[in-house]
Design a protein around this motif. Structure first.
Motif, mmCIF file in Angstrom:
data_model
loop_
_atom_site.group_PDB
_atom_site.id
_atom_site.type_symbol
_atom_site.label_atom_id
_atom_site.label_comp_id
_atom_site.label_asym_id
_atom_site.label_seq_id
_atom_site.Cartn_x
_atom_site.Cartn_y
_atom_site.Cartn_z
ATOM 1 N N LYS A 83 0.836 -1.210 0.000
ATOM 2 C CA LYS A 83 0.000 0.000 0.000
ATOM 3 C C LYS A 83 0.869 1.258 0.000
ATOM 4 N N ARG A 127 1.425 4.134 -3.001
ATOM 5 C CA ARG A 127 1.219 5.557 -2.691
ATOM 6 C C ARG A 127 2.348 6.433 -3.260
ATOM 7 N N LYS A 175 -4.974 -4.974 -2.369
ATOM 8 C CA LYS A 175 -4.569 -3.871 -1.491
ATOM 9 C C LYS A 175 -3.964 -2.728 -2.300
ATOM 10 N N MET A 217 -6.554 -1.086 -4.820
ATOM 11 C CA MET A 217 -7.559 -0.217 -4.189
ATOM 12 C C MET A 217 -6.927 1.105 -3.750
ATOM 13 N N GLU A 218 -5.690 1.032 -3.283
ATOM 14 C CA GLU A 218 -4.997 2.259 -2.884
ATOM 15 C C GLU A 218 -4.760 3.146 -4.110
ATOM 16 N N ASN A 251 -6.530 3.197 -6.858
ATOM 17 C CA ASN A 251 -7.845 3.755 -7.237
ATOM 18 C C ASN A 251 -8.205 4.936 -6.342
ATOM 19 N N ARG A 252 -7.962 4.790 -5.040
ATOM 20 C CA ARG A 252 -8.303 5.861 -4.080
ATOM 21 C C ARG A 252 -7.541 7.145 -4.398
ATOM 22 N N LEU A 253 -6.299 6.974 -4.860
ATOM 23 C CA LEU A 253 -5.446 8.147 -5.104
ATOM 24 C C LEU A 253 -5.431 8.591 -6.570
ATOM 25 N N GLY A 254 -6.170 7.893 -7.419
ATOM 26 C CA GLY A 254 -6.201 8.272 -8.846
ATOM 27 C C GLY A 254 -4.931 7.915 -9.594
ATOM 28 N N LYS A 272 -12.623 -5.797 -7.166
ATOM 29 C CA LYS A 272 -12.264 -4.738 -6.202
ATOM 30 C C LYS A 272 -11.482 -3.580 -6.820
ATOM 31 N N VAL A 273 -10.834 -3.825 -7.964
ATOM 32 C CA VAL A 273 -9.907 -2.815 -8.510
ATOM 33 C C VAL A 273 -10.344 -2.398 -9.914
ATOM 34 N N ASN A 274 -10.445 -1.088 -10.118
ATOM 35 C CA ASN A 274 -10.734 -0.573 -11.464
ATOM 36 C C ASN A 274 -9.426 -0.410 -12.226
#
Ligand code: ADP
Ligand code: TZP
Length: 288
Positions: free
Chosen positions: A55, A59, A81, A84-85, A87-90, A116-118
């Motif tokens: 993760k 980042r 993991k 998803m991280e 995706n959250r941060l673009g 779970k992941v785009n």
């Protein structure tokens, strides 16, 4: 959107200026080649797949590359993991569904990650992309498409004038389902999103003689996608440039009467030198 071919001249330099950090969760077969090709085109690779750090590593990165080539116990956990991280941060995510369909385990793993992941980009050979489309759409494509043979496209899925329309349709529909830019590679590379298709006719047979020519393309796509928007355009140009580097390496290989070892070395050289030659001339990017 028309592809801006003028951009092809500046992209290799742009990648070098930005030096994007590519977090790779990848197979152990082609990991060194992948790291080297990312360096050769101007990016910076980091291979990291321990659940305790993925993760944080994602980042820090400019693009996440998920390659499912040699899955292990922790693969689902770490890909999910990290993905998803991202995706959250673009942060863009690229998936290579290596060998999907070869075993039920591998297929399930890829489908679980996709729940779970785009993905921003999905890149695979004809059999891999067609199989992924079949799995996600539940369309009855049994007679049309074939499973990969190990990690390679099946002989029946070799791209021909007869099957290319069905392949293009699968790529567009897969993009509609996943929202990713889809890159289906073969004798012709198909680059598609839900409303556009471009065909790339660069590349050469010699690329099939070394392992990792698909995995290395993923690395180049990751670096180019991280360096420049719009991603569809960067991916199309990067795919063509990569094929052109293969063609140039094949010429050098023939000149020195070399085999696959020489081709491998010349190919890496051409990717490394690609900011120095006039790329626009040899790129074969076409509308269908
Ligand atoms: N028959 C072919 N002729 C020319 N280039 C090819 C051919 N098949 C694959 N390539 C090129 O080799 C690279 C890897 O594609 P491919 O072999 O489909 O992927 P993978 O290694 O994942 O199976 C791509 O750049 C593609 O354009
Ligand atoms: C041989 C092999 N086995 C598992 S992953 C791998 C490498 C596949 O590389 P590519 O799909 O780029 O040929």
């Amino acid at each position: 959107m028309e592809i801006n071919l003028e951009k092809a001249k500046s992209l290799p330099r742009l990648v070098r200026e930005k030096k994007p950090l590519i977090h790779c969760i990848t197979n152990y077969v082609t990991a060194t080649d992948l790291a080297n090709v990312i360096l050769a085109c101007g990016g910076s690779p980091i291979m990291a797949d321990h659940p305790a750090e993925v993760k944080e590593m994602t980042r820090l990165s400019d693009c996440l590359l998920l390659n499912i080539g040699t899955p292990k116990q922790t693969t689902l956990e770490v890909m999910t993991k990290a993905g998803m991280e991202a995706n959250r941060l673009g942060i863009p995510v690229i998936l290579d569904p290596v060998g999907i369909g070869s075993t039920p385990f591998r297929t399930e793993l890829i489908l679980e990650v996709l729940k779970k992941v785009n993905m921003t980009i999905i890149r695979g050979n004809t059999s891999e992309i067609n199989t992924l489309y079949s799995e996600l759409s539940k369309a009855n494509t049994e007679k049309l498409f074939h499973l990969p043979r190990g990690v390679d496209a099946s002989d029946e899925d070799r791209m021909t004038e007869d099957n290319i329309s069905a392949f293009m349709e699968a790529a567009v529909l897969l993009s509609s389902i996943t929202k990713a830019v889809v890159v289906m590679t073969g004798a012709t590379d198909i680059i598609a999103d839900k409303e556009r298709i471009y065909l790339v006719k660069n590349g050469c047979q010699e690329m099939l003689g070394i392992t990792g020519s698909g995995c290395m393309l993923d690395g180049v796509l990751a670096a180019y996608a991280a360096a420049s928007d719009p991603i569809f355009e960067s991916v199309t140009i990067a795919t063509a440039l990569y094929g052109l580097c293969g063609e140039r390496a094949a010429i050098k290989t023939k000149e020195c009467k070399g085999g696959t070892g020489s081709f491998h070395r010349f190919f890496m050289d051409e990717i490394n030198l690609s900011s120095q030659f006039e790329q626009k001339g040899g790129l074969k990017i076409e509308l269908p």
